[in-house]
Design an enzyme around this catalytic site. Structure first.
Site, short mmCIF file in Angstrom:
data_model
loop_
_atom_site.label_atom_id
_atom_site.label_comp_id
_atom_site.label_asym_id
_atom_site.label_seq_id
_atom_site.Cartn_x
_atom_site.Cartn_y
_atom_site.Cartn_z
N TYR A 30 44.32 37.25 41.57
CA TYR A 30 43.85 37.54 40.50
C TYR A 30 43.41 38.82 41.32
CZ TYR A 30 39.71 37.32 43.82
OH TYR A 30 38.99 37.55 45.05
N ARG A 49 49.59 45.00 44.54
CA ARG A 49 48.72 43.96 45.48
C ARG A 49 49.34 42.67 44.82
NH1 ARG A 49 43.02 43.64 48.09
NH2 ARG A 49 42.89 43.67 46.15
N ARG A 97 49.61 17.49 33.88
CA ARG A 97 48.61 17.75 35.19
C ARG A 97 49.80 17.39 36.15
NH1 ARG A 97 46.98 15.41 39.24
NH2 ARG A 97 45.66 16.22 40.28
N HIS A 99 51.63 18.15 39.74
CA HIS A 99 51.85 19.07 40.73
C HIS A 99 52.89 20.79 41.15
CE1 HIS A 99 48.95 16.67 42.83
NE2 HIS A 99 48.60 17.65 42.98
N LYS A 144 46.12 37.08 47.36
CA LYS A 144 44.76 36.98 46.80
C LYS A 144 44.61 35.86 45.29
CE LYS A 144 41.33 40.29 45.32
NZ LYS A 144 40.24 40.14 46.09
N GLU A 176 38.63 38.24 58.81
CA GLU A 176 38.20 38.93 57.37
C GLU A 176 36.20 37.96 57.51
OE1 GLU A 176 40.44 39.41 54.27
OE2 GLU A 176 40.87 36.91 54.35
N LEU A 200 43.36 38.92 53.76
CA LEU A 200 43.48 39.80 52.66
C LEU A 200 43.89 41.27 52.81
CD1 LEU A 200 44.40 39.41 49.28
CD2 LEU A 200 42.10 40.81 49.31
N1 PDD Z 1 37.35 40.88 47.10
N2 PDD Z 1 39.12 39.64 51.84
C1 PDD Z 1 38.72 38.94 50.89
C2 PDD Z 1 39.07 37.45 51.33
C3 PDD Z 1 38.08 39.51 50.07
O1 PDD Z 1 38.18 38.77 48.76
C4 PDD Z 1 38.16 41.03 49.06
C5 PDD Z 1 37.94 41.58 48.16
C6 PDD Z 1 39.04 41.72 50.46
C7 PDD Z 1 38.64 43.13 49.94
O2 PDD Z 1 40.13 44.17 49.65
P1 PDD Z 1 39.93 45.18 48.64
O3 PDD Z 1 38.75 46.07 49.59
O4 PDD Z 1 41.04 45.21 48.06
O5 PDD Z 1 38.26 45.20 47.73
C8 PDD Z 1 38.79 40.94 51.35
C9 PDD Z 1 36.89 41.12 45.76
C10 PDD Z 1 36.45 41.89 45.39
C11 PDD Z 1 36.15 40.06 45.15
O6 PDD Z 1 36.98 38.40 45.54
O7 PDD Z 1 35.13 39.55 44.19
#
Ligand code: PDD
Length: 291
Positions: A30, A49, A97, A99, A144, A176, A200
């Site tokens: 996503y 990304r 289903r 894997h 992501k 993070e 991320l």
């Molecule tokens: N999340 N690290 C993680 C694990 C994240 O889920 C996010 C963002 C970031 C920051 O990334 P960016 O600056 O591109 O938003 C770092 C989004 C906002 C979410 O899951 O809602």
């Protein structure tokens, strides 16, 4: 209005089969794209990304770059809010289903938009509480992925302590936040971990680094030890929705020292301002200079 597999509809009408692999396995990726006054922020970077995430999980991109750009713009135009957070998700599709990947299945494409809510003034002025938690996620945090169970548990650990975010530590080093990137400041020097499989690659993280460099703020991108996190003068989190948000307490203790202890620091305030100025310059202009 939302978008599902080629059709625009109200969200109440949107249905996904229960055998969608997003539902069964969390098998999808996503993006969240902030849009200001109708302009998607760093759209190409978000879509680049997205491509990396799709490559990382071996789903063929169902749309061209141009098509994605068109869809995001249409989404913004079809919804009423001045500032929006456009969410888009691609799953591997619907299949019995098993894997292993199904053959010949079309990915599910879902997009929605919500009003973009950035942190309230009180949080910006006073900072937010965070707690440290051991980062027990998988080793591909650079993807992501919609498989966010670990992130949800980590965020809930913060919520259980009345905190807004968890600051994740892996083997003695900062990675993070559960849904954000983390920056520390010591003696005026901004430090943040490099882009590896453990974090991320945040779009906001990139903007903050660019702004620091452009404004000659001292910056080091390197591993940040747990001790450095705990002794930092300032800690901030960054994300598309939180922008640049100071952390004022960590595990219940004030962040920082002396008269600034437990308060947002001057470097955070500077970066917040630079970020807002940049946004205003790039996003509120009548021509779309960013995307
Ligand atoms: N999340 N690290 C993680 C694990 C994240 O889920 C996010 C963002 C970031 C920051 O990334 P960016 O600056 O591109 O938003 C770092 C989004 C906002 C979410 O899951 O809602």
């Amino acid at each position: 209005m939302i978008y599902l597999n080629g059709v625009w509809m109200p969200i109440e009408k949107a249905m996904v089969p229960v055998l969608d692999r997003g539902f069964i396995f969390g098998d999808g990726v996503y993006e969240v794209i902030p849009c200001y006054s109708g302009h998607p922020f760093r759209l190409r970077e978000h879509l680049t990304r997205l491509q990396s995430s799709l490559d990382g999980v071996r789903i063929e991109n169902p749309c061209s770059l141009e098509r994605w750009i068109e869809l995001v713009r249409e989404m913004v135009a079809k919804n009423p809010w001045e500032d929006q957070g456009v969410y888009l998700q691609v799953t591997r599709g619907v299949a019995p289903r098993d894997h292993a990947f199904p053959k010949g299945v079309k990915p599910t494409v879902f997009m929605m938009s919500n009003p973009l809510t950035t942190p309230p003034q009180s949080q910006r002025e006073h900072g937010v509480a965070a707690v440290t938690v051991a980062d027990n996620r998988w080793l591909r945090c650079d993807i992501k992925s919609v498989s966010l169970l670990a992130n949800c548990l980590l965020r809930q650990a913060a919520a259980d302590h009345g905190a807004v975010e968890s600051v994740l530590l892996r083997e003695g080093f900062l990675t993070e936040g559960s849904a954000s990137n983390i920056f520390a400041v010591k003696d005026g020097l901004i430090i943040t971990p490099p882009k590896t499989n453990f974090i991320l690659p945040g779009i906001t993280y990139d903007v903050v680094i660019e702004l620091a460099r452009a404004n000659r703020l001292p910056l080091e991108i390197r591993q940040v030890s747990e001790a450095e996190v705990r002794n930092a003068d300032e800690l901030w989190l960054t994300s598309s929705t939180k922008e640049v948000l100071p952390i004022s307490t960590l595990d219940g203790k004030p962040v920082g020292h002396g008269e600034n202890a437990g308060k947002p620091g001057p470097v955070a305030a500077r970066m917040y301002q630079l970020y807002q100025d940049y946004k205003r310059r790039v996003m509120r202009s009548p021509v779309d200079v960013d995307a």
